[in-house]
Enzyme design. Sequence first.
Site, PDB file in Angstrom:
ATOM      1  N   GLY A 569       0.802  -1.210   0.000  1.00 15.84           N
ATOM      2  CA  GLY A 569       0.000   0.000   0.000  1.00 15.84           C
ATOM      3  C   GLY A 569       0.837   1.263   0.000  1.00 15.84           C
ATOM      4  O   GLY A 569       0.467   2.272  -0.585  1.00 15.84           O
ATOM      5  N   GLY A 571       4.268   1.349  -0.832  1.00 18.66           N
ATOM      6  CA  GLY A 571       5.313   1.402  -1.840  1.00 18.66           C
ATOM      7  C   GLY A 571       5.768  -0.008  -2.189  1.00 18.66           C
ATOM      8  O   GLY A 571       5.108  -0.996  -1.867  1.00 18.66           O
ATOM      9  N   VAL A 573       8.242  -3.411  -2.632  1.00 23.71           N
ATOM     10  CA  VAL A 573       9.096  -4.280  -1.817  1.00 23.71           C
ATOM     11  C   VAL A 573      10.139  -4.908  -2.748  1.00 23.71           C
ATOM     12  O   VAL A 573       9.801  -5.446  -3.801  1.00 23.71           O
ATOM     13  CB  VAL A 573       8.269  -5.384  -1.132  1.00 23.71           C
ATOM     14  CG1 VAL A 573       9.173  -6.214  -0.242  1.00 23.71           C
ATOM     15  CG2 VAL A 573       7.123  -4.775  -0.341  1.00 23.71           C
ATOM     16  N   ASP A 684      -4.874  -7.096   9.672  1.00 26.75           N
ATOM     17  CA  ASP A 684      -4.968  -7.477   8.265  1.00 26.75           C
ATOM     18  C   ASP A 684      -4.545  -8.930   8.087  1.00 26.75           C
ATOM     19  O   ASP A 684      -3.688  -9.248   7.259  1.00 26.75           O
ATOM     20  CB  ASP A 684      -4.128  -6.533   7.398  1.00 26.75           C
ATOM     21  CG  ASP A 684      -4.563  -6.578   5.938  1.00 26.75           C
ATOM     22  OD1 ASP A 684      -5.682  -7.064   5.654  1.00 26.75           O
ATOM     23  OD2 ASP A 684      -3.771  -6.139   5.076  1.00 26.75           O
TER      24      ASP A 684
END
Length: 846
Positions: A569, A571, A573, A684
């Site tokens: 969300g 940026g 990885v 989450d």
Amino acid sequence: METHPQALRFCALICITFSSLLHLVQTQDQKEFISLDCGLPPNESPYNFVKLGLTFTTDEGYVKTGKTGKVQKEFEQTTPKPILNLRYFPEGKRNCYTLNVTQGTDYLIRALFLYGNYDGLNKYPSFDLYLGPNLWETIDLSLWGTEGVYDEIIHKAISKSLQICLVKTGTSYPLINVLELRPLQNNNTYNTQRGSLRRFRRNYFTTAIGNVRYPNDVSDRIWIPNFDEKNWKEVTTDLNVNTSNGYNLPQVVMASASTPKSDFAAWNFTWFLSPSTTQFYIYMHFAEIRTLQANETREFSVSVNGNHINESYSPKTLSTETLSYSTPQQCEDGKCIVELLRTSKATLPPLMNALEIYTVIDFPLLETNQDDVLAIKSIQNTYGLSRISWQGDPCVPKEFLWDGLNCENSDSSEPPIVTYLNLSSSNLTGIIASGIQNLTHLKELDLSNNNLTGGVPEFLAGMKSLLIINLSGNNLNGSVPQALLQKKGLKLIRDGNPDLICADESCANKSGGSKKKTIVVAVIVSVVVAVVLGSTVALFFVFRKKRTSNSAEVVTMTNNFGRVLGKGGFGMVYHGIVNGSQQVAVKMLSHSSSQGYKEFKAEVELLLRVHHKNLVGLVGYCDEGANLALIYEYMAKGDLREHMSGKRGGTILNWETRLKIVVESAQGLEYLHNGCKPPMIHRDVKTANILLNEHFQAKLADFGLSRSFPVEGETHVSTAVVGTPGYLDPEYYQTNWLNEKSDVYSFGIVLLEIITNQHVINQNREKPYIVEWVGLMLTKGDIQNIMDPKLFGDYDSNSVWRAVELAMSCLNPSSARRPTMSQVVTKLNECLAYENSRGGTSQNMN
Ligand SMILES: *[C@@H]1O[C@H](CO)[C@@H](O)[C@H](O)[C@H]1NC(C)=O
Ligand SMILES: *[C@@H]1O[C@H](CO)[C@@H](O)[C@H](O)[C@H]1NC(C)=O
Ligand SMILES: *[C@@H]1O[C@H](CO)[C@@H](O)[C@H](O)[C@H]1NC(C)=O
Ligand SMILES: *[C@@H]1O[C@H](CO)[C@@H](O)[C@H](O)[C@H]1NC(C)=O
Ligand SMILES: *[C@@H]1O[C@H](CO)[C@@H](O)[C@H](O)[C@H]1NC(C)=O
Ligand SMILES: *[C@@H]1O[C@H](CO)[C@@H](O)[C@H](O)[C@H]1NC(C)=O
Ligand SMILES: *[C@@H]1O[C@H](CO)[C@@H](O)[C@H](O)[C@H]1NC(C)=O
Ligand SMILES: *[C@@H]1O[C@H](CO)[C@@H](O)[C@H](O)[C@H]1NC(C)=O
Ligand SMILES: *[C@@H]1O[C@H](CO)[C@@H](O)[C@H](O)[C@H]1NC(C)=O
Ligand SMILES: *[C@@H]1O[C@H](CO)[C@@H](O)[C@H](O)[C@H]1NC(C)=O
Ligand SMILES: *[C@@H]1O[C@H](CO)[C@@H](O)[C@H](O)[C@H]1NC(C)=O
Ligand SMILES: *[C@@H]1O[C@H](CO)[C@@H](O)[C@H](O)[C@H]1NC(C)=O
């Protein structure tokens, strides 16, 4: 037998008035008196009742309920005017008069009741009379017939208002004719150790007929003449008697006295109390009203039940003195006697002028906290609420608790407090009443389903005890104050207010109609992958660079961002290498993150300290000024979602492996809930956040952005709604009320996924949402179709069934009914044990 209420005929509305003495007592006016002619039409109010010189007013304005009536015509000849009207109460169980009083002042309170066949039914009513929350007296008018009755107490006002309530006890309607309230001249005369005083006897000793009250008695006590013709003779005087001893008795009362007919006899006075344990106070009023010669002496002992108050008492010449006990008395077998016996020194027999006897009436229940009472009344006024139960004390007694209120009274020596206010669906209009903020003990506030307008007031955030506010279904507008959104431990429900804007996007979307589809999954950063060969994660170092826009370290580490592992969300990885060979996952965060940067960094520091074998570890970070790089351990086998979907290729995970993975994930989650200080909520949980290392060991990822929540006192935190559609706890979503059970819900979805291998949301299914679909299949008894066909039935059915059951319990709409993660871990281990004991044909997933 004596009873406390006194027949109205003694009530002295027909009183004697010594006009020659009137001027002496006129100094005391009646301006602080409350004299209510109940049921008097307002247009006839006020009027002067000449016989008493008292001004009576209507009771409108003191009571909000009831109907008015009038005794039948035949009573008019014999009944004083103020008693002719009455108010009766056909509606509600408790109806109350509210009277303004001065706190700390002693009041004489008198209520008069005469049925007078006002309704033509010739049926005497019976009902209870309450003072505030406490029973004062049961009024059974059939005992008093056509005479009627009055009852009287002396009571110290403990707050600024006094409630006199009439309570229906059967089918008959309570009624009242006259209500009188008189402040006493002195607060220190009728003292008690506890309780209030209920008039039992108030006599003056004379052969005259006629009662004495106002204006002769400045406090409007009613003095009833009493004389034992057989044993007594009367002494009177025309001289003025000093009555200023605090009790302020009427001149006329003190100007006569009784002495024994026979000079050497005792003067005695008897009465009975039932029950025999009844406690009482006695006040004996003396004055020498005979002009004594030099060789004359009046001296006697004064005793009650043989208990001496004074063994050699001489009344003062033309001056009032009152003898009483400072402690409550009791009589053996309820039989009581006052004895006056002349002493050897005396040349004259004993004498007494007047006497009062009061029984102790306990009012044990404390009134509701006065600030709470004022606040609730101001709310009542603001909204013009006219509920029939909203009368009298809000909390006590419990049986008359106001509708929509709840109170706490854990310690009976403390006043009850209002902890719950529910004005849901009460036709409220206007703004949220500011009086609410004065209900400082409130825990739950429900204003839902009204027509409230204006903004959500900031003061709600300042109410320390508040746990739940339900504002749903109103017309509130403006934005929800930040302070309220951020208040820890507060569950704020605000949906169904189309014009309400919130600082966070999720709320703005919530307030509209179709919630589920428009939800924005905002702040989630999906860490997809990460590194470190082997499961031992060595914490390395923390890079720090101030204001370096281009970080050499990160560029080097990621080989100039050469290999993308995924996108979160915030940026990207990237794959990276540190210390020459250690693989890592590097997540780049930009400053535009909606979370406060400082707060965020504090969390990162915290995460560095979280270590568990089933949690993807944060091993370091680079503070780049404009950017932040989070460095995680590398998880070679990617995430569970990919494995379930088959995207990853290779063998399908068998049931045992799936169970092992969820057991490990559950352990990781359990650790976040119970092992971390402060505890964390993941927020989450989903198959995409369950990562596998090269040994297929499962670790939960992406808990980095879960917010800490406090352990003690508060049990939940309110934050902007985040999460992934389908996994989101409906209660959390609806209420914004975050607790660890929200994770349990999401985990239940994960369980359904490993059981069914179905998408969480699939529009082509009979029921798009997996929970509803499984529920439907279960009610149909269609079990085979639930299971992932790719398992080819290769599982222990006991194990599977337990897993399904567990999943459904995790998905209970009520968070309170869901198991804890510790319970989930235990149950899953049982599933695993069943599966292992089967010893079936386990496939090797590699
Ligand atoms: C009682 O006092 C309040 C103010 O404290 C006043 O508003 C009210 O009118 C008074 N009620 C009566 C009946 O005098
Ligand atoms: C009784 O006491 C209260 C407070 O203690 C005081 O306000 C009031 O004036 C007193 N009344 C009389 C009549 O002394
Ligand atoms: C009346 O008696 C009281 C004490 O009981 C005394 O203080 C007062 O001065 C007396 N008044 C007169 C007019 O004598
Ligand atoms: C009260 O006193 C009278 C005489 O004055 C006596 O005859 C009577 O027995 C006494 N009563 C009691 C209960 O002692
Ligand atoms: C008191 O004195 C008067 C005369 O002054 C006398 O008549 C009377 O008997 C005396 N009384 C007593 C009890 O001594
Ligand atoms: C009894 O009364 C006298 C006055 O008549 C008084 O002087 C005396 O102190 C009192 N005794 C007691 C024990 O109160
Ligand atoms: C408020 O009362 C309504 C019924 O009038 C009830 O449905 C609702 O659950 C109550 N609210 C709370 C917070 O208890
Ligand atoms: C609200 O208003 C409606 C219509 O005016 C009425 O029927 C209903 O009883 C009211 N409800 C309450 C709780 O006052
Ligand atoms: C709340 O209480 C304070 C002080 O107790 C009072 O001044 C204020 O008027 C009250 N507010 C409302 C709205 O009742
Ligand atoms: C809030 O109020 C609405 C409307 O009365 C109700 O449907 C909802 O269940 C309430 N929410 C909670 C958590 O009590
Ligand atoms: C709510 O209040 C607004 C403005 O006062 C009014 O226009 C509207 O009709 C009301 N709605 C209901 C359902 O009473
Ligand atoms: C909210 O509504 C009120 C009228 O109910 C209006 O006066 C006010 O300006 C509105 N506020 C905002 C922020 O829209």
